[in-house]
Structure formats: C-alpha cells, structure tokens
Design a protein around this motif. Sequence first.
Motif, short mmCIF file in Angstrom:
data_model
loop_
_atom_site.label_atom_id
_atom_site.label_comp_id
_atom_site.label_asym_id
_atom_site.label_seq_id
_atom_site.Cartn_x
_atom_site.Cartn_y
_atom_site.Cartn_z
N CYS A 103 0.82 -1.21 0.00
CA CYS A 103 0.00 0.00 0.00
C CYS A 103 0.86 1.26 0.00
O CYS A 103 0.53 2.24 -0.67
CB CYS A 103 -0.94 0.00 1.21
SG CYS A 103 -2.30 -1.17 1.06
N VAL A 104 1.95 1.24 0.75
CA VAL A 104 2.86 2.40 0.77
C VAL A 104 3.46 2.60 -0.61
O VAL A 104 3.53 3.72 -1.12
CB VAL A 104 3.95 2.23 1.85
CG1 VAL A 104 5.06 3.25 1.68
CG2 VAL A 104 3.34 2.32 3.24
N TRP A 105 3.92 1.52 -1.23
CA TRP A 105 4.54 1.63 -2.56
C TRP A 105 3.54 2.10 -3.61
O TRP A 105 3.91 2.79 -4.56
CB TRP A 105 5.16 0.31 -2.97
CG TRP A 105 6.47 0.03 -2.29
CD1 TRP A 105 7.27 0.92 -1.64
CD2 TRP A 105 7.12 -1.23 -2.20
NE1 TRP A 105 8.38 0.29 -1.15
CE2 TRP A 105 8.32 -1.04 -1.47
CE3 TRP A 105 6.81 -2.51 -2.64
CZ2 TRP A 105 9.20 -2.07 -1.19
CZ3 TRP A 105 7.69 -3.53 -2.36
CH2 TRP A 105 8.87 -3.31 -1.65
N GLY A 107 1.14 4.10 -3.00
CA GLY A 107 0.68 5.43 -2.63
C GLY A 107 -0.69 5.44 -1.97
O GLY A 107 -1.33 6.48 -1.89
N ALA A 109 -1.25 4.49 1.19
CA ALA A 109 -1.12 4.72 2.64
C ALA A 109 -0.08 5.79 2.88
O ALA A 109 0.93 5.84 2.20
CB ALA A 109 -0.74 3.42 3.34
N ASP A 110 -0.35 6.62 3.87
CA ASP A 110 0.58 7.70 4.20
C ASP A 110 1.35 7.31 5.46
O ASP A 110 1.20 7.91 6.52
CB ASP A 110 -0.19 9.00 4.41
CG ASP A 110 0.74 10.19 4.52
OD1 ASP A 110 1.86 10.11 4.00
OD2 ASP A 110 0.33 11.19 5.14
N VAL A 111 2.16 6.27 5.34
CA VAL A 111 2.95 5.74 6.44
C VAL A 111 4.39 5.65 5.96
O VAL A 111 4.63 5.40 4.78
CB VAL A 111 2.44 4.33 6.85
CG1 VAL A 111 3.24 3.78 8.00
CG2 VAL A 111 0.97 4.37 7.20
N SER A 112 5.33 5.84 6.85
CA SER A 112 6.72 5.78 6.43
C SER A 112 7.11 4.35 6.09
O SER A 112 6.64 3.39 6.71
CB SER A 112 7.65 6.33 7.52
OG SER A 112 7.75 5.42 8.57
N GLU A 113 7.96 4.24 5.09
CA GLU A 113 8.45 2.91 4.70
C GLU A 113 9.26 2.28 5.81
O GLU A 113 9.24 1.06 5.98
CB GLU A 113 9.29 3.02 3.42
CG GLU A 113 8.48 3.38 2.20
CD GLU A 113 9.34 3.54 0.96
OE1 GLU A 113 10.55 3.29 1.03
OE2 GLU A 113 8.77 3.91 -0.08
#
Length: 141
Positions: A103-105, A107, A109-113
């Motif tokens: 989800c982070v990759w 875009g 989710a707004d969570v740090s990798e």
Amino acid sequence: MAAQVLERMPGRVKFAVAGVWAQAVVNFFAGSSLLSEVDSRLAHGQEVAEPGLARGLAYFSIAAAVLLAVSNVFAQKRLGWVWTVIVIVETLAVVGALLGILCVWLGLADVSETSMLISLVLPLAIGGALITRPGQDWFSR
C-alpha cells in the motif's frame, strides 16, 4: 524425592519472548489509539472513510495483543499451544506488513516505509527464532 532440573530458556526463545511482549504492548496501544481516533472523529462530525474497517482493524490489533500477552504468560510453562498461537499471530503480522508495504509503494497509505519495514522485520525475527529446533523443543514437553 526426585530432584527437579530447571532448564534454561534458550537465548533465541528469550529474544522471541521479549519481542512478543513488546509487540503485544505496541499492538494494544495502536489498536486503542485507532479506535479512539475513529470514535473521536465520528463524535465531532468529521468524516471517516471506512469506520467499520478501521474499527475492525483496531479490534483485531487489540485481540492479537491479548493473545500474545496470554501466550507469553504461559511461555515459561513450555506449553505447545503457546508456540502455535505465537507462530500464527506472527504469520498474520508478516502478511499484514507485506500488504502495508504494498500500500505504501502504491501510494495508498501515508505511512513511512521505515515503520512498515520494522513491522515486517520484528515478526520475521520472532517467528524465525521460534521455528528453530531449540524454539520448537522449548515448547514441546
């Protein structure tokens, strides 16, 4: 009277038990915080995209924390079900972390990798410590 020999917990199992305690505490506070945030936003008329999903994830996190804490209480007694519960919860944590990283990759989710990688590495390390021969032997009488 027969002398009872106390075995020392292997180092890797000690690491896993400490990690499970840490994970239980973090899961409990994360689930409680998420639940509080959703309830607070709804109480103040703010929009929450998926309140049912957010609450479900919060309750799941709290339930996992309780399972891990109860399992850890009985870890010293070397009960087989403790190993099973911890390995299942850690497997679910790895799957959740992988989905979070995806989800982070993407875009979504707004969570740090970095935080997502930590949420992947910790359960992998705990599960890896428990599936070794000393870890399995500790929980089988």
